[in-house]
Design a protein around this motif. Structure first.
Motif, PDB file in Angstrom:
ATOM      1  N   LYS A  79     106.201  44.883  44.895  1.00  0.00           N
ATOM      2  CA  LYS A  79     105.692  43.652  44.813  1.00  0.00           C
ATOM      3  C   LYS A  79     104.629  43.186  43.961  1.00  0.00           C
ATOM      4  CE  LYS A  79     106.134  42.775  50.070  1.00  0.00           C
ATOM      5  NZ  LYS A  79     104.887  42.435  51.140  1.00  0.00           N
ATOM      6  N   LEU A  80     104.486  43.829  43.305  1.00  0.00           N
ATOM      7  CA  LEU A  80     103.204  43.367  42.164  1.00  0.00           C
ATOM      8  C   LEU A  80     104.012  43.792  41.009  1.00  0.00           C
ATOM      9  CD1 LEU A  80      99.784  45.916  43.394  1.00  0.00           C
ATOM     10  CD2 LEU A  80     100.101  43.222  42.810  1.00  0.00           C
ATOM     11  N   ILE A  81     104.755  44.404  40.764  1.00  0.00           N
ATOM     12  CA  ILE A  81     105.712  44.648  39.244  1.00  0.00           C
ATOM     13  C   ILE A  81     106.307  43.301  39.377  1.00  0.00           C
ATOM     14  CG2 ILE A  81     107.187  44.984  38.425  1.00  0.00           C
ATOM     15  CD1 ILE A  81     106.214  48.100  39.426  1.00  0.00           C
ATOM     16  N   ASP A  82     106.741  42.922  39.971  1.00  0.00           N
ATOM     17  CA  ASP A  82     107.842  41.790  40.741  1.00  0.00           C
ATOM     18  C   ASP A  82     106.909  40.346  40.433  1.00  0.00           C
ATOM     19  OD1 ASP A  82     110.184  39.953  41.556  1.00  0.00           O
ATOM     20  OD2 ASP A  82     109.003  38.863  42.616  1.00  0.00           O
ATOM     21  N   GLU A  83     105.759  40.236  41.185  1.00  0.00           N
ATOM     22  CA  GLU A  83     104.713  39.143  40.400  1.00  0.00           C
ATOM     23  C   GLU A  83     104.405  38.729  38.993  1.00  0.00           C
ATOM     24  OE1 GLU A  83     102.574  35.481  41.134  1.00  0.00           O
ATOM     25  OE2 GLU A  83     103.901  36.326  42.574  1.00  0.00           O
ATOM     26  N   SER A  84     104.411  40.535  38.314  1.00  0.00           N
ATOM     27  CA  SER A  84     104.237  40.131  37.505  1.00  0.00           C
ATOM     28  C   SER A  84     105.311  39.766  35.856  1.00  0.00           C
ATOM     29  CB  SER A  84     103.525  41.828  36.288  1.00  0.00           C
ATOM     30  OG  SER A  84     103.336  41.863  35.262  1.00  0.00           O
ATOM     31  N   LEU A  85     106.293  40.409  36.525  1.00  0.00           N
ATOM     32  CA  LEU A  85     107.366  40.005  35.205  1.00  0.00           C
ATOM     33  C   LEU A  85     107.886  38.452  35.824  1.00  0.00           C
ATOM     34  CD1 LEU A  85     108.978  43.344  35.416  1.00  0.00           C
ATOM     35  CD2 LEU A  85     107.708  42.581  33.550  1.00  0.00           C
ATOM     36  N   ASN A  86     108.004  38.279  36.789  1.00  0.00           N
ATOM     37  CA  ASN A  86     109.162  37.204  37.140  1.00  0.00           C
ATOM     38  C   ASN A  86     108.288  35.795  37.664  1.00  0.00           C
ATOM     39  OD1 ASN A  86     111.351  38.370  36.746  1.00  0.00           O
ATOM     40  ND2 ASN A  86     111.541  39.335  38.349  1.00  0.00           N
ATOM     41  N   PRO A 121      99.125  46.210  36.611  1.00  0.00           N
ATOM     42  CA  PRO A 121      98.929  45.691  37.486  1.00  0.00           C
ATOM     43  C   PRO A 121      98.646  46.571  38.918  1.00  0.00           C
ATOM     44  CG  PRO A 121     101.189  44.427  37.651  1.00  0.00           C
ATOM     45  CD  PRO A 121     100.251  44.955  36.208  1.00  0.00           C
ATOM     46  N   LEU A 122      98.974  48.026  38.907  1.00  0.00           N
ATOM     47  CA  LEU A 122      98.842  48.601  39.571  1.00  0.00           C
ATOM     48  C   LEU A 122      98.135  49.470  39.122  1.00  0.00           C
ATOM     49  CD1 LEU A 122     102.735  50.002  39.084  1.00  0.00           C
ATOM     50  CD2 LEU A 122     102.136  48.402  40.735  1.00  0.00           C
ATOM     51  N   LYS A 123      97.110  49.474  37.992  1.00  0.00           N
ATOM     52  CA  LYS A 123      95.633  50.143  37.395  1.00  0.00           C
ATOM     53  C   LYS A 123      95.278  49.355  38.278  1.00  0.00           C
ATOM     54  CE  LYS A 123      93.123  50.927  34.140  1.00  0.00           C
ATOM     55  NZ  LYS A 123      91.615  49.635  34.196  1.00  0.00           N
ATOM     56  N   GLU A 124      94.823  47.617  38.310  1.00  0.00           N
ATOM     57  CA  GLU A 124      94.167  46.725  39.327  1.00  0.00           C
ATOM     58  C   GLU A 124      94.018  47.049  40.467  1.00  0.00           C
ATOM     59  OE1 GLU A 124      95.172  42.919  37.784  1.00  0.00           O
ATOM     60  OE2 GLU A 124      94.598  43.344  36.002  1.00  0.00           O
ATOM     61  N   ARG A 125      95.066  47.703  41.111  1.00  0.00           N
ATOM     62  CA  ARG A 125      94.442  48.859  42.387  1.00  0.00           C
ATOM     63  C   ARG A 125      94.641  49.721  42.859  1.00  0.00           C
ATOM     64  NH1 ARG A 125      97.032  44.043  46.184  1.00  0.00           N
ATOM     65  NH2 ARG A 125      96.689  42.577  45.350  1.00  0.00           N
ATOM     66  N   GLY A 126      94.030  50.827  41.379  1.00  0.00           N
ATOM     67  CA  GLY A 126      93.649  51.954  41.560  1.00  0.00           C
ATOM     68  C   GLY A 126      95.536  52.434  42.297  1.00  0.00           C
ATOM     69  N   MET A 127      96.305  52.228  41.779  1.00  0.00           N
ATOM     70  CA  MET A 127      97.595  52.868  42.188  1.00  0.00           C
ATOM     71  C   MET A 127      98.099  53.898  40.946  1.00  0.00           C
ATOM     72  SD  MET A 127     100.313  49.701  43.998  1.00  0.00           S
ATOM     73  CE  MET A 127      99.586  49.025  45.264  1.00  0.00           C
ATOM     74  N   ASN A 128      98.356  55.361  41.241  1.00  0.00           N
ATOM     75  CA  ASN A 128      98.600  56.340  40.746  1.00  0.00           C
ATOM     76  C   ASN A 128      99.781  56.096  39.998  1.00  0.00           C
ATOM     77  OD1 ASN A 128      98.152  58.001  38.421  1.00  0.00           O
ATOM     78  ND2 ASN A 128      99.204  59.961  39.855  1.00  0.00           N
ATOM     79  N   ILE A 129     100.652  56.150  39.037  1.00  0.00           N
ATOM     80  CA  ILE A 129     102.456  56.183  38.376  1.00  0.00           C
ATOM     81  C   ILE A 129     102.297  58.028  38.341  1.00  0.00           C
ATOM     82  CG2 ILE A 129     103.794  56.363  36.665  1.00  0.00           C
ATOM     83  CD1 ILE A 129     102.748  53.130  36.762  1.00  0.00           C
ATOM     84  N   HIS A 130     103.009  58.738  39.155  1.00  0.00           N
ATOM     85  CA  HIS A 130     103.540  59.520  38.510  1.00  0.00           C
ATOM     86  C   HIS A 130     104.380  59.850  38.284  1.00  0.00           C
ATOM     87  CE1 HIS A 130     100.304  61.411  42.219  1.00  0.00           C
ATOM     88  NE2 HIS A 130     101.360  60.100  42.841  1.00  0.00           N
ATOM     89  N   GLY A 131     105.043  59.499  37.548  1.00  0.00           N
ATOM     90  CA  GLY A 131     106.320  59.346  36.091  1.00  0.00           C
ATOM     91  C   GLY A 131     107.021  58.097  35.646  1.00  0.00           C
ATOM     92  N   MET A 132     107.960  57.966  35.221  1.00  0.00           N
ATOM     93  CA  MET A 132     108.470  56.604  34.538  1.00  0.00           C
ATOM     94  C   MET A 132     109.180  57.161  33.520  1.00  0.00           C
ATOM     95  SD  MET A 132     106.483  53.837  32.576  1.00  0.00           S
ATOM     96  CE  MET A 132     105.589  53.071  34.282  1.00  0.00           C
ATOM     97  N   LEU A 133     111.038  56.954  34.064  1.00  0.00           N
ATOM     98  CA  LEU A 133     112.090  56.689  33.839  1.00  0.00           C
ATOM     99  C   LEU A 133     112.392  55.763  32.873  1.00  0.00           C
ATOM    100  CD1 LEU A 133     113.522  58.797  36.352  1.00  0.00           C
ATOM    101  CD2 LEU A 133     112.017  59.098  34.390  1.00  0.00           C
ATOM    102  N   PHE A 157     103.221  47.215  29.974  1.00  0.00           N
ATOM    103  CA  PHE A 157     102.202  47.215  30.286  1.00  0.00           C
ATOM    104  C   PHE A 157     102.008  46.184  31.600  1.00  0.00           C
ATOM    105  CE2 PHE A 157      98.366  43.666  30.117  1.00  0.00           C
ATOM    106  CZ  PHE A 157      97.265  44.971  30.736  1.00  0.00           C
ATOM    107  N   LYS A 158     102.712  45.192  31.888  1.00  0.00           N
ATOM    108  CA  LYS A 158     102.915  44.297  32.953  1.00  0.00           C
ATOM    109  C   LYS A 158     103.802  44.716  34.138  1.00  0.00           C
ATOM    110  CE  LYS A 158     104.562  40.415  29.253  1.00  0.00           C
ATOM    111  NZ  LYS A 158     105.699  39.157  28.974  1.00  0.00           N
ATOM    112  N   ILE A 159     104.356  46.218  33.727  1.00  0.00           N
ATOM    113  CA  ILE A 159     104.604  46.848  34.716  1.00  0.00           C
ATOM    114  C   ILE A 159     103.385  47.995  35.502  1.00  0.00           C
ATOM    115  CG2 ILE A 159     106.048  48.969  36.518  1.00  0.00           C
ATOM    116  CD1 ILE A 159     108.048  48.108  33.895  1.00  0.00           C
TER     117      ILE A 159
END
Length: 439
Positions: A426-433, A394-406, A389-391
């Motif tokens: 940058k958004l993921i880094d902000e969320s996690l760190n 923030p992408l959902k809030e900016r309307g970014m689609n995730i095509h896959g996750m490993l 969720f933390k990853i």
């Protein structure tokens, strides 16, 4: 409480030979695990290893775990007695008694063998391991801890005194006792080693070193002579409890760390040397754009995973293009191969040929281009509740689609549209760190 010499718990049958450390000798940190201190004979053997090191011109600093299964016994007792209502702060205070007792015993045995030794205790004014107040899993406050270790421990070494430090234990800035979590004594040893710029840190255990496989699972495993920290992170916290992932981020790059067995009877024994260090240890998670030009090659079918020989044909076809998959995702009816985009079309053509040759299993091929990858790495990432969720939040809030996750061990790879990848990182880094989520 001021630092003072121990009085000694054991009375030797005759006056011990008193001897001192060689002036100018190299500092080593020796940490003894609980199973190496299981009974009197093992404590004596551990002490003899320290005596031998002194005679060989070294200046040892000793870190000890609680004797045997003391920590588990104290947890069980406290929780049963309180009907599991004991506070984490009170439990930490109780658990610290295991290591504190162990340090007293060990220092007394060293004195019985003729060494000058003192134990440190969290009751002392200058206790060196300072932490936050996350009871049960505290994080060291590194600059203060390193400075305090140098101020407290270094003068003892210079006076040819062997310091014996109870591992696992910390102390908040306002004086409350904390613990560093499982594997905390290893963390203590690494903190001391770095602060004193020691020649090496030796982790004395009941195993010969890090093995090529779990001896309970595989036959004839061999001891690895050396292993890189990043490789070790993929093995740590398995059923073979040789070292915890959390510990590895405190491994200094310039200090050798060796895991050996107490049975060898010497701190110079053969074992496994742990090399290297983790990048960015101050941050809990590393976030980086690892691949900018990626294509997703999807092959759909029926019960694909039941036919490993067909999967092998697909991988061989990709390899014939000179490609190595960047990642693979599969379920029973499809497989997605993430590959460098430059040869994506050629790879799709070769995969399609495999489809036509195996139509009883495979149905069709599709290729999606203009993708990129963001990799998130961090020790214990897979044990962090809510990490996905933390990853993704923030992408959902900016309307970014995730095509896959490993996901594998301590890393997550996120596949995104290429034109969004830098912003996403940058958004993921902000969320996690940067927002207080990293403890």
């Amino acid at each position: 409480m001021k630092l003072g010499a121990v009085s000694g718990f054991l009375s030797p049958s005759s006056s011990p030979e008193v001897f001192s450390m060689v002036s100018g000798g190299k500092v080593i940190v020796a940490k003894f695990g609980g199973k190496t201190l299981l009974d009197g004979s093992r404590v004596r053997l551990a002490a003899e290893m320290v005596v031998k090191a002194v005679k060989n011109g070294l200046k040892p600093v000793v870190v000890v775990s609680a004797i045997g299964h003391t920590t588990d016994d104290l947890i069980k007792l406290a929780r049963e007695a309180s009907e599991d209502r004991i506070s984490p702060e009170n439990l930490d205070d109780i658990l610290s008694m295991g290591e504190r007792t162990s340090a007293r015993v060990f220092a007394s045995v060293l004195k019985a063998f003729g060494l000058e030794a003192v134990y440190l205790d969290p009751c002392m004014d200058e206790w060196p391991i300072l932490t936050n107040d996350v009871f049960g899993n505290a994080e060291p406050i590194l600059p203060l801890t390193y400075e305090r270790i140098r101020r407290v421990v270094k003068p003892l070494i210079e006076k040819n005194i062997v310091p014996v430090i109870p591992g696992f234990i910390g102390k908040t800035l306002d004086g409350r006792t904390t613990t560093l979590g499982r594997g905390g004594s290893d963390i203590t040893a690494l903190l001391v080693g770095k602060a004193l710029d020691s020649e090496r840190v030796v982790l004395v255990s009941n195993v010969d070193g890090i093995m090529t496989g779990d001896p309970k699972v595989v036959s004839n495993p061999k001891v690895l002579k050396e292993i890189d920290v990043k490789t070790l992170a993929g093995l740590a916290d398995s059923d073979v409890k040789f070292i915890k992932k959390k510990t590895l981020k405190y491994k200094p790059s310039n200090i050798s760390v060796k895991l050996i067995s107490f049975k060898a009877g010497s701190l110079d024994a053969e074992g496994t040397t742990i090399k290297g260090s983790l990048s960015n240890p101050g941050l809990k998670f590393d976030v980086e754009v690892c691949e900018k030009n990626v294509a997703a090659l999807t092959v759909v079918g029926r019960n694909i995973t039941s036919r490993p020989e067909v999967l092998a044909k697909l991988l061989k076809a990709i390899g014939e293009c000179g490609l190595s998959p960047l990642g693979i995702s599969t379920d029973s009816d499809s497989i997605i191969l993430y590959i460098p985009e430059a040869k994506g079309v050629e790879a799709a053509k070769r995969a399609h040929s495999v489809v036509l040759e195996n139509q009883e299993v495979l149905i069709a091929v599709a290729l999606k281009r203009k993708l990129s990858m963001v990799k998130v790495k961090g020790l214990g990432l897979e044990e962090t509740p809510g990490i996905i969720f933390k990853i993704s939040g923030p992408l959902k809030e900016r309307g970014m689609n995730i095509h896959g996750m490993l996901t594998i061990t301590s890393s997550v790879v996120v596949i995104l549209d290429r034109d969004k990848v830098e912003e996403a990182a940058k958004l993921i880094d902000e969320s996690l760190n940067r927002s207080g989520n990293h403890g």
